[in-house]
Design an enzyme around this catalytic site. Structure first.
Site, PDB file in Angstrom:
ATOM      1  N   GLY A 122      -0.756  -0.508   5.816  1.00 50.22           N
ATOM      2  CA  GLY A 122      -2.024   0.137   6.076  1.00 50.22           C
ATOM      3  C   GLY A 122      -3.239  -0.598   5.572  1.00 50.22           C
ATOM      4  O   GLY A 122      -4.350  -0.265   5.932  1.00 50.22           O
ATOM      5  N   CYS A 123      -3.063  -1.605   4.714  1.00 44.54           N
ATOM      6  CA  CYS A 123      -4.215  -2.271   4.118  1.00 44.54           C
ATOM      7  C   CYS A 123      -3.974  -3.761   4.080  1.00 44.54           C
ATOM      8  O   CYS A 123      -2.943  -4.220   3.612  1.00 44.54           O
ATOM      9  CB  CYS A 123      -4.459  -1.743   2.708  1.00 44.54           C
ATOM     10  SG  CYS A 123      -5.767  -2.621   1.833  1.00 44.54           S
ATOM     11  N   GLY A 124      -4.941  -4.529   4.535  1.00 42.31           N
ATOM     12  CA  GLY A 124      -4.777  -5.966   4.580  1.00 42.31           C
ATOM     13  C   GLY A 124      -5.391  -6.689   3.418  1.00 42.31           C
ATOM     14  O   GLY A 124      -5.369  -7.904   3.355  1.00 42.31           O
ATOM     15  N   CYS A 126      -4.945  -5.558  -0.011  1.00 49.13           N
ATOM     16  CA  CYS A 126      -4.388  -5.053  -1.259  1.00 49.13           C
ATOM     17  C   CYS A 126      -4.207  -6.186  -2.256  1.00 49.13           C
ATOM     18  O   CYS A 126      -3.707  -7.255  -1.920  1.00 49.13           O
ATOM     19  CB  CYS A 126      -3.036  -4.384  -1.015  1.00 49.13           C
ATOM     20  SG  CYS A 126      -3.126  -2.974   0.088  1.00 49.13           S
TER      21      CYS A 126
END
Length: 279
Positions: A122-124, A126
């Protein structure tokens, strides 16, 4: 590295059930009935560069070499795919490992970044340790004409041919490449929207596809990290099936990237290029 895949994927309608899914049993809430359904698989992929652990990403276990090349390029770890000297995949089941040998210059830059990523679907960004790493200085693109309107007609339906896993069980994003003649050339899928784009970029550079006049198409929302990945790859047009964020739009305009949103029931919206006064 393994042999290259064909550039054009077969339409989903003629492909067998994708290997990256398994059938699981379920029951209804009142337990009156049940059945089996296909669910997309995901694995933890640990990536090490020159023996040093760098990232653990949750990915769909397909096209992993494409993913590693695209991730390395899109994250700024390498500047050119030739800086990857070797790539070995090991492991099985839900735990897999990639040992990547990169050029000394790239490895030195990587150590200077001091990035220890803990990636998710969900997050690029992190694990990025400083704002400067989240907002790096990237080259401004030379600019390219917008694609003709006819190239976008029926695009949502046409890209479904490049989403065999998504059609089979859902739960995955897709990234598709349209070449400079308006032809859909290849697609990649993953549970992570940025992972799908990494896989596509990796496939493009590994197969030496000409990016002149082409466009990347993503099925997910368009946020900043997707903009950064296409900028680093040198793709000059990004088409998103979902709305971009404001920051993504600002970066697209600042870096001369064509950014187009393709709403489901209205005309395509060109957010960039645009007049600076509209920013």
């Amino acid at each position: 590295m393994n042999a290259k895949r064909p550039q054009c994927a077969a339409p989903a309608s003629v492909m067998p059930a994708p290997a990256a899914s398994q059938n699981y049993h379920y029951v209804t809430l009142d337990r009156s009935s049940g059945g089996e359904t296909a669910l997309a698989e995901e694995v933890a992929l640990a990536i090490a560069y020159n023996g040093i652990s760098q990232a653990v990403m949750l990915v769909t276990p397909t096209d992993l070499e494409d993913f590693i090349v695209g991730f390395s390029l899109g994250s700024g770890i390498i500047q050119d795919p030739d800086e990857i000297y070797d790539l070995k995949l090991t492991g099985a089941g839900s735990a897999q490992y990639a040992q990547v040998e990169i050029a000394s210059r790239a490895f030195w830059n990587l150590k200077q970044q001091r990035r220890q990523l803990a990636g998710t679907s969900g997050c690029g960004l992190c694990g990025v340790e400083a704002v400067e790493q989240a907002l790096p200085d990237l080259k401004v693109l030379p600019g390219a004409p917008l694609p003709p309107a006819r190239w976008l007609e029926g695009l949502r339906q046409r890209i479904s041919d490049f989403q065999p896993l998504g059609q089979h069980c859902g739960a995955v994003h897709a990234a598709v490449y349209m070449n400079g003649q308006g032809e859909l050339l290849m697609g990649r899928e993953d549970i992570g929207r940025h992972n799908a784009l990494d896989k596509l970029i990796g496939a493009l550079v590994r197969q030496h596809i000409d990016l002149t006049g082409g466009a990347a198409i993503v099925t997910s929302r368009c946020s900043l990290e997707l903009i950064q990945k296409v900028l680093r790859a040198g793709i000059q047009t990004l088409i998103s099936l979902s709305s971009p964020t404001g920051l993504a739009l600002q970066w697209a305009r600042r870096h001369n990237l064509n950014l187009i949103h393709l709403p489901q029931k209205s005309a395509p919206r060109v957010y960039s290029p645009a007049q600076e006064s509209q920013a």
